[in-house]
Design a protein around this motif. Structure first.
Motif, PDB file in Angstrom:
ATOM      1  N   TRP A  68       1.780 -12.030  34.226  1.00 13.97           N
ATOM      2  CA  TRP A  68       1.189 -10.772  33.774  1.00 13.97           C
ATOM      3  C   TRP A  68       1.666  -9.607  34.634  1.00 13.97           C
ATOM      4  CZ3 TRP A  68      -1.723 -11.100  29.422  1.00 13.97           C
ATOM      5  CH2 TRP A  68      -2.374 -12.298  29.134  1.00 13.97           C
ATOM      6  N   LYS A  69       1.976  -8.498  33.974  1.00 17.25           N
ATOM      7  CA  LYS A  69       2.174  -7.221  34.653  1.00 17.25           C
ATOM      8  C   LYS A  69       1.138  -6.235  34.122  1.00 17.25           C
ATOM      9  CE  LYS A  69       7.160  -7.283  35.666  1.00 17.25           C
ATOM     10  NZ  LYS A  69       8.450  -6.557  35.473  1.00 17.25           N
ATOM     11  N   VAL A  70       0.561  -5.456  35.026  1.00 16.71           N
ATOM     12  CA  VAL A  70      -0.332  -4.373  34.646  1.00 16.71           C
ATOM     13  C   VAL A  70       0.263  -3.079  35.181  1.00 16.71           C
ATOM     14  CG1 VAL A  70      -2.666  -3.438  34.734  1.00 16.71           C
ATOM     15  CG2 VAL A  70      -2.326  -5.912  34.697  1.00 16.71           C
ATOM     16  N   ASN A  71       0.506  -2.147  34.252  1.00 18.78           N
ATOM     17  CA  ASN A  71       1.142  -0.875  34.630  1.00 18.78           C
ATOM     18  C   ASN A  71       2.455  -1.081  35.382  1.00 18.78           C
ATOM     19  OD1 ASN A  71      -0.696   0.722  33.369  1.00 18.78           O
ATOM     20  ND2 ASN A  71      -1.826   1.278  35.211  1.00 18.78           N
ATOM     21  N   GLY A  72       3.234  -2.095  34.938  1.00 17.32           N
ATOM     22  CA  GLY A  72       4.564  -2.299  35.474  1.00 17.32           C
ATOM     23  C   GLY A  72       4.648  -3.148  36.712  1.00 17.32           C
ATOM     24  N   SER A  73       3.530  -3.560  37.292  1.00 11.68           N
ATOM     25  CA  SER A  73       3.535  -4.356  38.517  1.00 11.68           C
ATOM     26  C   SER A  73       3.056  -5.768  38.231  1.00 11.68           C
ATOM     27  CB  SER A  73       2.636  -3.715  39.584  1.00 11.68           C
ATOM     28  OG  SER A  73       3.106  -2.433  39.928  1.00 11.68           O
ATOM     29  N   VAL A  74       3.786  -6.763  38.752  1.00  8.26           N
ATOM     30  CA  VAL A  74       3.359  -8.148  38.582  1.00  8.26           C
ATOM     31  C   VAL A  74       1.997  -8.323  39.241  1.00  8.26           C
ATOM     32  CG1 VAL A  74       3.850 -10.525  39.197  1.00  8.26           C
ATOM     33  CG2 VAL A  74       5.703  -9.031  38.452  1.00  8.26           C
ATOM     34  N   TYR A  75       1.071  -8.945  38.495  1.00 10.71           N
ATOM     35  CA  TYR A  75      -0.310  -9.001  38.985  1.00 10.71           C
ATOM     36  C   TYR A  75      -0.856 -10.418  39.075  1.00 10.71           C
ATOM     37  CZ  TYR A  75      -5.271  -7.921  39.486  1.00 10.71           C
ATOM     38  OH  TYR A  75      -6.550  -7.840  39.946  1.00 10.71           O
ATOM     39  N   SER A  76      -0.563 -11.304  38.108  1.00 12.95           N
ATOM     40  CA  SER A  76      -1.255 -12.597  38.084  1.00 12.95           C
ATOM     41  C   SER A  76      -0.449 -13.622  37.309  1.00 12.95           C
ATOM     42  CB  SER A  76      -2.642 -12.437  37.443  1.00 12.95           C
ATOM     43  OG  SER A  76      -3.321 -13.681  37.401  1.00 12.95           O
ATOM     44  N   THR A  77      -0.716 -14.911  37.617  1.00 10.67           N
ATOM     45  CA  THR A  77      -0.183 -16.025  36.824  1.00 10.67           C
ATOM     46  C   THR A  77      -1.302 -16.872  36.234  1.00 10.67           C
ATOM     47  OG1 THR A  77      -0.038 -17.415  38.798  1.00 10.67           O
ATOM     48  CG2 THR A  77       1.925 -16.162  38.191  1.00 10.67           C
ATOM     49  N   LEU A  78      -2.529 -16.355  36.267  1.00 12.66           N
ATOM     50  CA  LEU A  78      -3.663 -17.108  35.738  1.00 12.66           C
ATOM     51  C   LEU A  78      -3.884 -16.793  34.262  1.00 12.66           C
ATOM     52  CD1 LEU A  78      -6.247 -16.715  38.641  1.00 12.66           C
ATOM     53  CD2 LEU A  78      -4.763 -18.666  38.167  1.00 12.66           C
ATOM     54  N   ASN A  79      -4.488 -17.707  33.568  1.00 11.97           N
ATOM     55  CA  ASN A  79      -4.878 -17.496  32.172  1.00 11.97           C
ATOM     56  C   ASN A  79      -6.238 -18.151  31.949  1.00 11.97           C
ATOM     57  OD1 ASN A  79      -4.610 -16.783  29.376  1.00 11.97           O
ATOM     58  ND2 ASN A  79      -4.160 -18.938  28.960  1.00 11.97           N
ATOM     59  N   PRO A  80      -7.293 -17.339  31.666  1.00  9.16           N
ATOM     60  CA  PRO A  80      -7.297 -15.882  31.491  1.00  9.16           C
ATOM     61  C   PRO A  80      -7.174 -15.151  32.827  1.00  9.16           C
ATOM     62  CG  PRO A  80      -9.511 -16.714  31.325  1.00  9.16           C
ATOM     63  CD  PRO A  80      -8.621 -17.928  31.414  1.00  9.16           C
ATOM     64  N   MET A  81      -7.003 -13.824  32.733  1.00 11.77           N
ATOM     65  CA  MET A  81      -6.816 -12.966  33.899  1.00 11.77           C
ATOM     66  C   MET A  81      -7.702 -11.735  33.753  1.00 11.77           C
ATOM     67  SD  MET A  81      -5.113  -9.912  34.843  1.00 11.77           S
ATOM     68  CE  MET A  81      -3.675  -9.640  33.821  1.00 11.77           C
ATOM     69  N   ASP A  82      -8.233 -11.252  34.885  1.00 10.95           N
ATOM     70  CA  ASP A  82      -9.129 -10.089  34.877  1.00 10.95           C
ATOM     71  C   ASP A  82      -8.525  -8.957  35.703  1.00 10.95           C
ATOM     72  OD1 ASP A  82     -11.389 -11.533  33.556  1.00 10.95           O
ATOM     73  OD2 ASP A  82     -11.311 -12.699  35.403  1.00 10.95           O
ATOM     74  N   TRP A  83      -8.832  -7.718  35.276  1.00 13.33           N
ATOM     75  CA  TRP A  83      -8.331  -6.534  35.980  1.00 13.33           C
ATOM     76  C   TRP A  83      -9.383  -5.449  35.861  1.00 13.33           C
ATOM     77  CZ3 TRP A  83      -6.562  -1.467  34.796  1.00 13.33           C
ATOM     78  CH2 TRP A  83      -5.736  -0.870  35.769  1.00 13.33           C
ATOM     79  N   ALA A  84      -9.540  -4.643  36.904  1.00  9.38           N
ATOM     80  CA  ALA A  84     -10.547  -3.580  36.898  1.00  9.38           C
ATOM     81  C   ALA A  84      -9.962  -2.307  37.495  1.00  9.38           C
ATOM     82  CB  ALA A  84     -11.778  -4.008  37.693  1.00  9.38           C
ATOM     83  N   ASN A  85     -10.501  -1.172  37.062  1.00 11.39           N
ATOM     84  CA  ASN A  85     -10.087   0.137  37.559  1.00 11.39           C
ATOM     85  C   ASN A  85     -11.224   1.106  37.280  1.00 11.39           C
ATOM     86  OD1 ASN A  85      -8.854   2.811  37.721  1.00 11.39           O
ATOM     87  ND2 ASN A  85      -6.875   1.742  37.728  1.00 11.39           N
ATOM     88  N   ASN A  86     -11.633   1.866  38.278  1.00 15.52           N
ATOM     89  CA  ASN A  86     -12.809   2.714  38.078  1.00 15.52           C
ATOM     90  C   ASN A  86     -12.488   4.027  37.362  1.00 15.52           C
ATOM     91  OD1 ASN A  86     -11.537   3.862  40.488  1.00 15.52           O
ATOM     92  ND2 ASN A  86     -13.386   5.095  40.658  1.00 15.52           N
ATOM     93  N   LYS A  87     -11.188   4.273  37.094  1.00 15.84           N
ATOM     94  CA  LYS A  87     -10.805   5.549  36.489  1.00 15.84           C
ATOM     95  C   LYS A  87     -10.546   5.403  35.001  1.00 15.84           C
ATOM     96  CE  LYS A  87      -8.775   7.552  40.660  1.00 15.84           C
ATOM     97  NZ  LYS A  87      -7.549   8.121  41.294  1.00 15.84           N
ATOM     98  N   ALA A  88     -10.974   6.423  34.230  1.00 19.43           N
ATOM     99  CA  ALA A  88     -10.683   6.461  32.803  1.00 19.43           C
ATOM    100  C   ALA A  88      -9.177   6.574  32.594  1.00 19.43           C
ATOM    101  CB  ALA A  88     -11.405   7.637  32.152  1.00 19.43           C
ATOM    102  N   GLY A  89      -8.687   5.983  31.497  1.00 19.34           N
ATOM    103  CA  GLY A  89      -7.271   6.099  31.190  1.00 19.34           C
ATOM    104  C   GLY A  89      -6.812   4.978  30.296  1.00 19.34           C
ATOM    105  N   THR A  90      -5.570   5.111  29.821  1.00 17.76           N
ATOM    106  CA  THR A  90      -4.936   4.086  28.995  1.00 17.76           C
ATOM    107  C   THR A  90      -3.896   3.368  29.843  1.00 17.76           C
ATOM    108  OG1 THR A  90      -5.313   5.320  26.959  1.00 17.76           O
ATOM    109  CG2 THR A  90      -3.579   3.650  26.920  1.00 17.76           C
ATOM    110  N   TYR A  91      -3.928   2.037  29.801  1.00 14.76           N
ATOM    111  CA  TYR A  91      -3.100   1.227  30.678  1.00 14.76           C
ATOM    112  C   TYR A  91      -2.308   0.219  29.849  1.00 14.76           C
ATOM    113  CZ  TYR A  91      -6.389   3.111  34.095  1.00 14.76           C
ATOM    114  OH  TYR A  91      -7.153   3.947  34.859  1.00 14.76           O
ATOM    115  N   ASP A  92      -1.204  -0.275  30.433  1.00 14.29           N
ATOM    116  CA  ASP A  92      -0.353  -1.264  29.779  1.00 14.29           C
ATOM    117  C   ASP A  92      -0.537  -2.624  30.430  1.00 14.29           C
ATOM    118  OD1 ASP A  92       0.858   0.665  28.118  1.00 14.29           O
ATOM    119  OD2 ASP A  92       2.271   1.195  29.714  1.00 14.29           O
TER     120      ASP A  92
END
Length: 713
Positions: free
Chosen positions: A72-96
């Motif tokens: 998995w990459k979030v916003n272009g950065s490799v983040y995880s190899t788990l499935n499922p995977m969780d991600w959090a961010n306190n700021k409003a916005g649209t992410y990839d």
């Protein structure tokens, strides 16, 4: 242990990037042993769930091919190899979020990308406080419940704990309790310990200094917590010096601050972002309904008849085929009351009963028919001792015993032997007999926590789920096609018996029907119900080509699967001439449509000319069908395990293809001193399956050697 791995490899992983971390520092151009086996992203999709109340997203792979893993990459950065995977961010916005697949051959050429949106920036911690206000424990059934990885990831790409991976380290019984008013309580659980990284200095008195993590006794600790925001992260902050199930560093203990990547009413994922490393912890608030490991009955309970028993010591010591005698008093011992005995065996012995240590005429201990009893004891030997014996027997008749158990002791590993709900015998005086025949010279055996009690007396330890010794490694079924399998081509005669009811009203025995594929598989059909053991027998009698001998040891395994629950199936392997002379008579529970493997390894041989293999499905429901597969009986060998022998030249040895190729480069990282200062040095060679590494002089001097060259195949 974890930090040791990190120190050896972290610089190389960071330098090579995430792809290198997954392929042992091979460059991205290396596609693995089979280029055609690279996974495809075709028909694969991403499931996205967004929790707007706490700005958390969960991603999972839809239509994930077998034997692949997610990258998995979030916003272009490799983040995880788990499935499922969780991600959090306190700021409003649209992410990839971008997904690629990997397997042993490489990574998918294509990827799937989706966008997700957090609608609001988070400043209100009310939903976080509401969700965290309960008791939590490490969710040990999940892959990735603990882990470590590169900074900026979810702490799983260097090491990710498999289910139950840390069961022996006192971490799964820890409990964390948070309250709505900011209270935090750490409870070290029944084990009373906290798990600590070997690199920590704050618990130096408990550090084993062998490069392994260690456990430290701790009491319940009450502290405080709060939530905070730092950049785009939601932080969980505990007061300084607050305890946690795993202490990864002195810095964590001094300032325990965790990034929250997932928090629901039942799931919580926290990251500790240390210097150059991210640690991962997955928690659940659900009750732990898994069966608890039985740890033996309680020595200090009032019901333990052995706690204050008196005894007389008897010893016998010999060796060799001629049983040449040693001085029996050379078997020495110390004891702490009856809580602990330490027995020292200075000389080798070769056979069972050649190194006896007995507690005879146990004062104040007797048993009676009509009462059932429990027993447990723990043993630990300083060296491997493959056939230790524990026997609880009538002092006047050693054929009248409760058990005569032969157990394998692995060096420096505690073995728990327990017997639950034993049918009582009228015995006025008992001996507790130990034999360490076959010991190596200098073997030291610790005997602790011996307990004999009335089964009806509840000492608070609970009861084991099954009979026997507790801490043995699981032995896998043996290979049906093993050349030594005597059952593979054995001939047999079928015998059947079929009845039901308290009056044992007979059915036609031939209504038990069967089909077979040689001896590889039997399918037995039981059209009518039966009610008691031995009412639905299917026997392979007079097995041809099979006889056994005393002095040898044997292995047996078989698999059974019933289409309906069958709580008391029997498998018995017995002398055809005397059904009281058997290798085992095992009652096993069969859960509907679930395969059960019965494995017996290293059974002591008997002089038996002809054998029967007996099955009984008494208690079956009408229409029960039982599959019997992969039956194996062979002479024991120490390297047998599953019966599979690995060979470097096997066609499916994938590493051989790497050895023969050049599509990789050797990577090096050398450092020295307590400050781990890097050494600019690289001298290694690779020739086929031989790798030669010459260590730099700085490292050699640190080890007390002038130089060091190591060659490995």
């Amino acid at each position: 242990m974890i930090t040791k791995i990190y120190k050896l490899f972290c610089a190389g992983l960071v330098g090579c990037g995430f792809s290198a971390a997954l392929t042992a520092c091979s460059p991205e151009t290396f596609d693995g042993p089979n280029q055609n086996g690279i996974p495809s992203i075709s028909n694969v999709d991403i499931n996205v769930t967004v929790d707007q109340s706490v700005n958390q997203a969960t991603f999972s792979v839809a239509n994930m091919p077998a034997q692949t893993y997610a990258v998995w990459k979030v916003n272009g950065s490799v983040y995880s190899t788990l499935n499922p995977m969780d991600w959090a961010n306190n700021k409003a916005g649209t992410y990839d979020v971008e997904l690629r697949l990997g397997n042993r051959n490489g990574f998918s050429q294509g990827s799937v990308t989706k966008q997700f949106t957090f609608e609001n920036s988070q400043v209100d911690f009310t939903p976080y406080i509401s969700r965290i206000s309960r008791t939590w424990r490490i969710n040990y059934v999940e892959r990735g419940h603990m882990g470590c990885g590169e900074p900026g990831t979810d702490g799983s790409n260097w090491w990710s704990a498999e289910p139950g991976d840390k069961a022996d380290w006192g971490v799964y019984d820890d409990r964390l309790t948070f309250t709505a008013d900011g209270g935090y309580t750490y409870d070290p659980g029944e084990g009373g310990t906290v798990y600590v990284n070997t690199g920590c200095s704050v618990y130096s008195a408990f550090n084993t200094n062998d490069g392994n993590d260690f456990m430290v006794p701790e009491a319940v600790l009450n502290s405080l917590y709060n939530f905070d925001v730092e950049g785009d992260k939601i932080l969980l902050k505990l007061l300084p010096e607050s305890l946690f199930p795993y202490i990864s560093s002195d810095a964590q203990l001094a300032n325990p601050v965790f990034t929250v990547t997932k928090l629901t009413n039942s799931e919580m994922v926290l990251l500790y972002e240390g210097e150059g490393i991210t640690w991962r912890f997955m928690f659940t608030s659900k009750e732990d309904d898994a069966p608890k490991a039985f740890k033996g009955y309680k020595f200090d309970s009032d019901g333990n008849m052995l706690k204050n028993a008196t005894w007389e010591i008897s010893r016998y010591y010999a060796h060799g085929d001629g049983w040449e005698g040693y001085n029996a008093d050379d078997i020495t011992y110390t004891n702490d009351g009856n809580k602990k005995f330490v027995v020292t065996l200075p000389y080798e012995s070769n056979q069972r009963w050649q190194a006896q240590f007995q507690l005879q005429n146990l004062g104040g201990v007797y048993t009676q028919a009509g009462t059932n009893y429990d027993f447990s004891i723990k043993l630990k030997a300083s060296q491997d001792l493959n056939s230790a014996t524990v026997k609880l027997t009538d002092a006047t008749d050693d054929t009248n015993f409760y058990f005569d158990e032969v157990i394998p002791l692995e060096g420096d590993t505690e073995y728990l032997l327990y017997k639950s709900n034993m049918e009582g015998k009228d015995i006025a005086t008992l001996h507790l007999v130990f034999d360490f025949g076959g010991c190596q010279p200098g073997t030291v055996v610790e005997i602790t926590d011996m307990v004999l009690k009335d089964h009806a007396f509840d000492d608070g330890a609970g009861q084991p789920d099954e009979q026997g010794g507790g801490d043995e490694p699981t032995v896998q079924p043996f290979d049906f096609n093993d050349p030594g399998n005597m059952l593979k081509d054995a001939g047999w005669e079928i015998f059947r018996y079929y009845a039901h009811g308290d009056g044992w009203e007979g059915y036609n025995a031939e209504d038990i029907t069967y089909t077979n594929d040689g001896n590889k598989k039997f399918v037995v059909t039981l059209p009518y119900e039966s009610n008691q053991r031995w009412q639905a027998q299917f026997q392979l009698q007079n097995l041809t080509g099979i006889s056994t001998s005393a002095g040898k040891t044997y292995d047996f395994s078989i698999k059974l699967k019933a289409n309906q629950d069958l709580n008391s199936a029997t498998v018995k392997f017995t002398d055809a001439a005397d059904d009281t002379n058997f290798y085992f008579d095992e009652i096993i529970p069969l859960e509907g449509d679930a395969e059960y493997a019965l494995v017996k390894s290293g059974m002591e041989g008997k002089d038996i000319e002809t054998l029967h293999l007996v099955f009984d499905f008494g208690g079956c429901q009408a229409g029960t069908v039982v599959e019997i597969t992969d039956m194996v009986f062979k002479e024991h060998s120490d390297n047998s395990g599953s019966g599979v022998v690995m060979n470097y030249d096997d066609a499916d040895n994938m590493w051989k293809a790497i050895d023969e190729g050049k599509a990789f480069k050797l990577g090096y990282y050398f450092a020295a001193g307590d400050d781990w200062h890097p050494i600019d040095f690289s001298e290694a060679s690779h020739n086929g399956n031989t790798y030669e590494i010459t260590l730099p002089a700085d490292l050699a001097r640190a080890s007390g050697r002038d130089s060091s060259t190591s060659t490995h195949n």
